[in-house]
Design an enzyme around this catalytic site. Structure first.
Site, PDB file in Angstrom:
ATOM      1  N   HIS A  13       5.597 -10.849  20.680  1.00  0.00           N
ATOM      2  CA  HIS A  13       5.092 -12.224  20.720  1.00  0.00           C
ATOM      3  C   HIS A  13       4.744 -12.589  22.147  1.00  0.00           C
ATOM      4  O   HIS A  13       4.959 -11.816  23.076  1.00  0.00           O
ATOM      5  CB  HIS A  13       6.108 -13.209  20.123  1.00  0.00           C
ATOM      6  CG  HIS A  13       7.228 -13.591  21.024  1.00  0.00           C
ATOM      7  ND1 HIS A  13       7.638 -14.892  21.189  1.00  0.00           N
ATOM      8  CD2 HIS A  13       8.032 -12.864  21.829  1.00  0.00           C
ATOM      9  CE1 HIS A  13       8.654 -14.944  22.031  1.00  0.00           C
ATOM     10  NE2 HIS A  13       8.916 -13.727  22.436  1.00  0.00           N
ATOM     11  N   CYS A  32       7.186 -15.183  30.007  1.00  0.00           N
ATOM     12  CA  CYS A  32       7.182 -15.128  28.540  1.00  0.00           C
ATOM     13  C   CYS A  32       5.808 -15.430  27.958  1.00  0.00           C
ATOM     14  O   CYS A  32       5.599 -15.279  26.759  1.00  0.00           O
ATOM     15  CB  CYS A  32       8.228 -16.080  27.957  1.00  0.00           C
ATOM     16  SG  CYS A  32       9.901 -15.549  28.346  1.00  0.00           S
ATOM     17  N   HIS A  36       5.150  -9.486  24.958  1.00  0.00           N
ATOM     18  CA  HIS A  36       6.404  -8.748  25.068  1.00  0.00           C
ATOM     19  C   HIS A  36       7.060  -8.761  23.697  1.00  0.00           C
ATOM     20  O   HIS A  36       6.493  -9.280  22.745  1.00  0.00           O
ATOM     21  CB  HIS A  36       7.318  -9.357  26.142  1.00  0.00           C
ATOM     22  CG  HIS A  36       7.752 -10.759  25.847  1.00  0.00           C
ATOM     23  ND1 HIS A  36       6.914 -11.857  25.971  1.00  0.00           N
ATOM     24  CD2 HIS A  36       8.935 -11.240  25.412  1.00  0.00           C
ATOM     25  CE1 HIS A  36       7.576 -12.952  25.641  1.00  0.00           C
ATOM     26  NE2 HIS A  36       8.808 -12.610  25.282  1.00  0.00           N
ATOM     27  N   HIS A  38      11.019  -8.406  21.231  1.00  0.00           N
ATOM     28  CA  HIS A  38      12.473  -8.505  21.150  1.00  0.00           C
ATOM     29  C   HIS A  38      12.970  -7.776  19.912  1.00  0.00           C
ATOM     30  O   HIS A  38      12.238  -7.617  18.929  1.00  0.00           O
ATOM     31  CB  HIS A  38      12.923  -9.974  21.026  1.00  0.00           C
ATOM     32  CG  HIS A  38      12.552 -10.823  22.175  1.00  0.00           C
ATOM     33  ND1 HIS A  38      13.214 -10.814  23.377  1.00  0.00           N
ATOM     34  CD2 HIS A  38      11.560 -11.746  22.321  1.00  0.00           C
ATOM     35  CE1 HIS A  38      12.665 -11.677  24.203  1.00  0.00           C
ATOM     36  NE2 HIS A  38      11.648 -12.262  23.583  1.00  0.00           N
ATOM     37  N   ASP A  76       8.806  -8.161  10.691  1.00  0.00           N
ATOM     38  CA  ASP A  76       9.331  -6.929  11.284  1.00  0.00           C
ATOM     39  C   ASP A  76       8.183  -6.012  11.706  1.00  0.00           C
ATOM     40  O   ASP A  76       7.322  -5.659  10.908  1.00  0.00           O
ATOM     41  CB  ASP A  76      10.252  -6.205  10.307  1.00  0.00           C
ATOM     42  CG  ASP A  76      11.008  -5.059  10.965  1.00  0.00           C
ATOM     43  OD1 ASP A  76      11.315  -5.162  12.175  1.00  0.00           O
ATOM     44  OD2 ASP A  76      11.302  -4.063  10.269  1.00  0.00           O
ATOM     45  N   HIS A  77       8.195  -5.660  12.992  1.00  0.00           N
ATOM     46  CA  HIS A  77       7.179  -4.811  13.596  1.00  0.00           C
ATOM     47  C   HIS A  77       5.777  -5.421  13.508  1.00  0.00           C
ATOM     48  O   HIS A  77       4.791  -4.727  13.301  1.00  0.00           O
ATOM     49  CB  HIS A  77       7.229  -3.386  13.023  1.00  0.00           C
ATOM     50  CG  HIS A  77       8.411  -2.630  13.537  1.00  0.00           C
ATOM     51  ND1 HIS A  77       9.658  -2.768  12.989  1.00  0.00           N
ATOM     52  CD2 HIS A  77       8.535  -1.772  14.572  1.00  0.00           C
ATOM     53  CE1 HIS A  77      10.518  -2.002  13.655  1.00  0.00           C
ATOM     54  NE2 HIS A  77       9.855  -1.392  14.620  1.00  0.00           N
ATOM     55  N   GLU A 120      17.712 -13.959  20.047  1.00  0.00           N
ATOM     56  CA  GLU A 120      16.563 -13.329  20.688  1.00  0.00           C
ATOM     57  C   GLU A 120      16.991 -12.267  21.705  1.00  0.00           C
ATOM     58  O   GLU A 120      16.366 -11.218  21.817  1.00  0.00           O
ATOM     59  CB  GLU A 120      15.748 -14.422  21.373  1.00  0.00           C
ATOM     60  CG  GLU A 120      14.502 -13.955  22.050  1.00  0.00           C
ATOM     61  CD  GLU A 120      13.811 -15.107  22.746  1.00  0.00           C
ATOM     62  OE1 GLU A 120      12.738 -15.500  22.264  1.00  0.00           O
ATOM     63  OE2 GLU A 120      14.348 -15.619  23.746  1.00  0.00           O
TER      64      GLU A 120
END
Length: 133
Positions: A13, A32, A36, A38, A76-77, A120
């Site tokens: 994100h 941010c 990047h 998490h 997810d991913h 996070e």
């Protein structure tokens, strides 16, 4: 009584308000603002009383299926800003916790959802208990 189930997903994100210029976003969100990712943990807490017959507050298999279908399959991913279910959400931990709450309240029985927590990083945890009634 409460039960909490913990889930994991990985996603990319960047923090960006589409109403701002790239320069203003960079000033507002700092590093941010750059793409990047998490390894998130998602905690879903339910409240209520165990069923007298089963002894369970909620069937964990059913909760897993709901969370998988409503949230994990979509994030997810993936890059969070590209997820249609998160359209218009700035992907801060606060924004994600509120968005996930809203997704779950549409499919869970009324008043059973106690809170949604998005973890996070080891230092950042965002808890959303719903809007005050």
């Amino acid at each position: 009584m409460e039960l909490t189930r913990v889930y994991h997903f990985s996603a990319g994100h960047r923090l960006e308000d589409p109403s701002l210029t790239p320069e203003a976003n960079a000033r507002l969100y700092g590093p941010c603002h750059r793409p990047h990712g998490h390894n998130y943990y998602l905690e879903v807490a339910l409240r209520g009383w165990p069923d007298p017959l089963t002894g369970m507050l909620f069937d964990l298999g059913e909760l897993d299926r709901i969370v998988q279908r409503e949230i994990l399959d979509h994030v997810d991913h993936h890059t969070l800003e590209a997820v249609p279910r998160l359209a218009g959400v700035i992907s801060t931990g606060e924004g994600l916790a509120r968005a996930f709450w809203q997704l779950l309240t549409t499919v869970l029985p009324p008043r059973v959802l106690a809170r949604v927590v998005v973890v996070e990083t080891a230092k950042n945890r965002f808890e959303y208990p719903g809007e005050p009634s």
